[in-house]
Design a protein around this motif. Structure first.
Motif, PDB file in Angstrom:
ATOM      1  N   PHE A   1       0.874  -1.143  -0.013  1.00  0.00           N
ATOM      2  CA  PHE A   1       0.206   0.058   0.128  1.00  0.00           C
ATOM      3  C   PHE A   1       0.946   1.272  -0.040  1.00  0.00           C
ATOM      4  O   PHE A   1       2.006   1.429   0.425  1.00  0.00           O
ATOM      5  CB  PHE A   1      -0.914  -0.201   1.339  1.00  0.00           C
ATOM      6  N   PHE A   2       0.457   2.201  -0.852  1.00  0.00           N
ATOM      7  CA  PHE A   2       0.830   3.567  -0.607  1.00  0.00           C
ATOM      8  C   PHE A   2       0.515   4.281   0.712  1.00  0.00           C
ATOM      9  O   PHE A   2      -0.658   3.869   1.141  1.00  0.00           O
ATOM     10  CB  PHE A   2       0.485   4.515  -1.933  1.00  0.00           C
ATOM     11  N   PRO A   3       1.244   5.312   1.158  1.00  0.00           N
ATOM     12  CA  PRO A   3       0.792   6.188   2.398  1.00  0.00           C
ATOM     13  C   PRO A   3      -0.635   6.649   2.134  1.00  0.00           C
ATOM     14  O   PRO A   3      -1.387   6.855   3.085  1.00  0.00           O
ATOM     15  CB  PRO A   3       1.796   7.172   2.377  1.00  0.00           C
ATOM     16  N   ASP A   4      -1.154   6.745   0.931  1.00  0.00           N
ATOM     17  CA  ASP A   4      -2.414   7.428   0.594  1.00  0.00           C
ATOM     18  C   ASP A   4      -3.420   6.708   0.227  1.00  0.00           C
ATOM     19  O   ASP A   4      -4.518   7.015  -0.324  1.00  0.00           O
ATOM     20  CB  ASP A   4      -2.343   8.641  -0.129  1.00  0.00           C
ATOM     21  N   SER A   5      -3.107   5.078   0.180  1.00  0.00           N
ATOM     22  CA  SER A   5      -3.958   4.069  -0.285  1.00  0.00           C
ATOM     23  C   SER A   5      -5.377   4.192   0.625  1.00  0.00           C
ATOM     24  O   SER A   5      -5.064   4.252   1.922  1.00  0.00           O
ATOM     25  CB  SER A   5      -3.335   2.857  -0.225  1.00  0.00           C
ATOM     26  N   ASP A   6      -6.447   3.887  -0.134  1.00  0.00           N
ATOM     27  CA  ASP A   6      -7.678   3.758   0.575  1.00  0.00           C
ATOM     28  C   ASP A   6      -7.722   2.483   1.632  1.00  0.00           C
ATOM     29  O   ASP A   6      -7.970   1.388   0.882  1.00  0.00           O
ATOM     30  CB  ASP A   6      -8.824   3.736  -0.298  1.00  0.00           C
ATOM     31  N   MET A   7      -7.363   2.486   2.749  1.00  0.00           N
ATOM     32  CA  MET A   7      -7.545   1.251   3.709  1.00  0.00           C
ATOM     33  C   MET A   7      -8.780   0.776   4.105  1.00  0.00           C
ATOM     34  O   MET A   7      -8.747  -0.195   4.824  1.00  0.00           O
ATOM     35  CB  MET A   7      -6.444   1.631   4.864  1.00  0.00           C
ATOM     36  N   LYS A   8      -9.896   1.408   3.820  1.00  0.00           N
ATOM     37  CA  LYS A   8     -11.206   1.057   4.359  1.00  0.00           C
ATOM     38  C   LYS A   8     -11.733   0.290   3.357  1.00  0.00           C
ATOM     39  O   LYS A   8     -13.007  -0.312   3.663  1.00  0.00           O
ATOM     40  CB  LYS A   8     -11.980   2.355   4.764  1.00  0.00           C
ATOM     41  N   PHE A   9     -11.584   0.361   1.941  1.00  0.00           N
ATOM     42  CA  PHE A   9     -12.311  -0.515   0.963  1.00  0.00           C
ATOM     43  C   PHE A   9     -11.363  -1.168   0.057  1.00  0.00           C
ATOM     44  O   PHE A   9     -10.403  -0.509  -0.602  1.00  0.00           O
ATOM     45  CB  PHE A   9     -13.338   0.549   0.411  1.00  0.00           C
ATOM     46  N   GLY A  10     -11.838  -2.585  -0.230  1.00  0.00           N
ATOM     47  CA  GLY A  10     -11.195  -3.239  -1.314  1.00  0.00           C
ATOM     48  C   GLY A  10     -12.206  -4.156  -1.855  1.00  0.00           C
ATOM     49  O   GLY A  10     -13.258  -4.505  -1.228  1.00  0.00           O
ATOM     50  N   LEU A  11     -11.876  -4.810  -2.898  1.00  0.00           N
ATOM     51  CA  LEU A  11     -12.964  -5.567  -3.685  1.00  0.00           C
ATOM     52  C   LEU A  11     -12.429  -6.680  -4.216  1.00  0.00           C
ATOM     53  O   LEU A  11     -11.346  -6.621  -4.898  1.00  0.00           O
ATOM     54  CB  LEU A  11     -13.554  -4.557  -4.885  1.00  0.00           C
ATOM     55  N   ILE A  12     -13.244  -7.811  -4.261  1.00  0.00           N
ATOM     56  CA  ILE A  12     -12.584  -9.276  -4.849  1.00  0.00           C
ATOM     57  C   ILE A  12     -13.710  -9.358  -5.972  1.00  0.00           C
ATOM     58  O   ILE A  12     -14.812  -9.446  -5.769  1.00  0.00           O
ATOM     59  CB  ILE A  12     -12.462 -10.065  -3.886  1.00  0.00           C
ATOM     60  N   GLU A  13     -13.210  -9.535  -7.248  1.00  0.00           N
ATOM     61  CA  GLU A  13     -14.094 -10.069  -8.301  1.00  0.00           C
ATOM     62  C   GLU A  13     -13.843 -11.592  -8.552  1.00  0.00           C
ATOM     63  O   GLU A  13     -12.652 -11.961  -8.447  1.00  0.00           O
ATOM     64  CB  GLU A  13     -13.881  -9.380  -9.620  1.00  0.00           C
ATOM     65  N   ARG A  14     -14.969 -12.174  -8.478  1.00  0.00           N
ATOM     66  CA  ARG A  14     -14.654 -13.771  -8.381  1.00  0.00           C
ATOM     67  C   ARG A  14     -15.703 -14.411  -9.489  1.00  0.00           C
ATOM     68  O   ARG A  14     -16.633 -14.157  -9.672  1.00  0.00           O
ATOM     69  CB  ARG A  14     -15.297 -14.480  -7.042  1.00  0.00           C
ATOM     70  N   ARG A  15     -15.024 -15.317 -10.326  1.00  0.00           N
ATOM     71  CA  ARG A  15     -15.732 -16.060 -11.372  1.00  0.00           C
ATOM     72  C   ARG A  15     -15.428 -17.547 -11.309  1.00  0.00           C
ATOM     73  O   ARG A  15     -14.438 -18.120 -11.698  1.00  0.00           O
ATOM     74  CB  ARG A  15     -15.243 -15.526 -12.558  1.00  0.00           C
TER      75      ARG A  15
END
Length: 329
Positions: free
Chosen positions: A283-297
């Protein structure tokens, strides 16, 4: 350099060397011989020798036997003569060559073969004592297999480049995609060999032949390279074989994308969890640490599912997700 198989003719210059000092032989003044227009050489005190059409070795043996001495012949200045190059070349006509020049040399002097000319059936017509002889040369043996097919020219040779014959193309994931000329009877397997073979990324299970049918429409024939019936199918004029690419995403991988320091593919192992991939250095210092997404097929071919997570919670051990093959994070 001229070897002992060189064919002698009018205008050739020969150098004669006597080995040792044989009794009764005095050729100290005669070292250079010129073959005259009748194909003869004259050696004073010994006679006239007809050498036109002989190899250098045969002429050497003839003179050596007549002298009763060990002699050596070498060629000095070479004769020149015209040969004719016609058909599908850039500059058809007569070219002046020597006895060491080859068919390829003459074609190069004539400007090379045009796109409309054949490489599979170059015709050389040669005069012999028994009449005209026709020699067929397939340059694919040289260009694709590295086999020697060239031959030296003789006075009066005519080289004819016919129009190109039937052709078939091959494209996609192949080592040497191109249009290749067919002699007749070539199969899909033969065309792949001409093109240098498959790449590691070639998809073996869906190969397409595009074929023009009766000058009316285009049809598609589909097959697999492990199907002998398909690979032994004979090609027709105008066919195009298309080799597709293996899907670029590995089956045993997950990918990370977005605002991260190390995007790309990562090896998937059975039971792998998200926490095993997400480390603080991703992560970068200014990465959004509250939201991530997983796309699954998963399983393959199913509709996509979307799972959300908090990178901060994963790093702190408050939550985790079991990953599946080909997940996109």
């Amino acid at each position: 350099p001229v070897d002992k198989s060189y064919i002698l003719g009018p205008g050739d210059e020969l150098f004669l060397y006597v080995i040792g000092n044989p009794p009764g032989v005095n050729l100290s003044r005669i070292t250079k011989l010129i073959i005259d227009r009748e194909g003869k050489v004259y050696i004073p005190g010994l006679g006239v020798f007809y050498v036109w059409g002989m190899t250098l070795k045969e002429a050497e043996n003839l003179i050596s036997r007549s002298l009763g001495a060990n002699i050596k012949l070498t060629v000095g200045r070479l004769r020149t003569f015209p040969v004719y190059v016609s058909g599908e070349v850039n500059h058809p006509g007569a070219v002046v060559v020597t006895g060491v020049n080859t068919v390829i040399d003459a074609i190069m002097m004539a400007g090379g073969i045009q796109k409309s000319g054949t490489l599979r059936d170059v015709l050389v017509t040669r005069k012999t004592s028994s009449g005209l002889r026709q020699i067929h040369i397939d340059f694919y043996k040289l260009l694709l297999e590295g086999k020697p097919v060239d031959m030296r020219l003789r006075d009066g040779d005519v080289i004819f480049i016919k129009p190109i014959g039937k052709v078939a193309g091959i494209s996609g994931k192949i080592k040497r995609p191109a249009i290749y000329e067919l002699k007749g009877g070539e199969t899909v397997e033969d065309l792949i060999k001409m093109a240098g073979g498959l790449l590691p990324s070639s998809y073996r299970y869906k190969v397409i032949i595009q074929r023009y049918k009766d000058n009316k429409f285009l049809e598609v024939i589909e097959g697999a390279l492990d199907d002998k019936t398909f690979t032994s199918r004979q090609l027709k004029d105008g066919d195009l074989v298309v080799i597709k690419q293996v899907v670029s995403i590995p089956q045993n991988a997950v990918s990370i994308d977005g605002y991260t320091t190390y995007p790309g593919l990562y090896e998937y192992k059975e039971g792998m969890k998200l926490s095993e991939l997400l480390k603080s250095d991703l992560f970068f210092p200014d990465s959004d640490m509250k939201f991530g997404l997983i796309e699954r097929r998963y399983p393959l071919g199913s509709l996509p599912k979307y799972l959300t997570f908090s990178p901060d919670d994963v790093l702190k051990g408050k939550m985790d997700v079991v990953l599946k093959p080909k997940d996109k994070i």
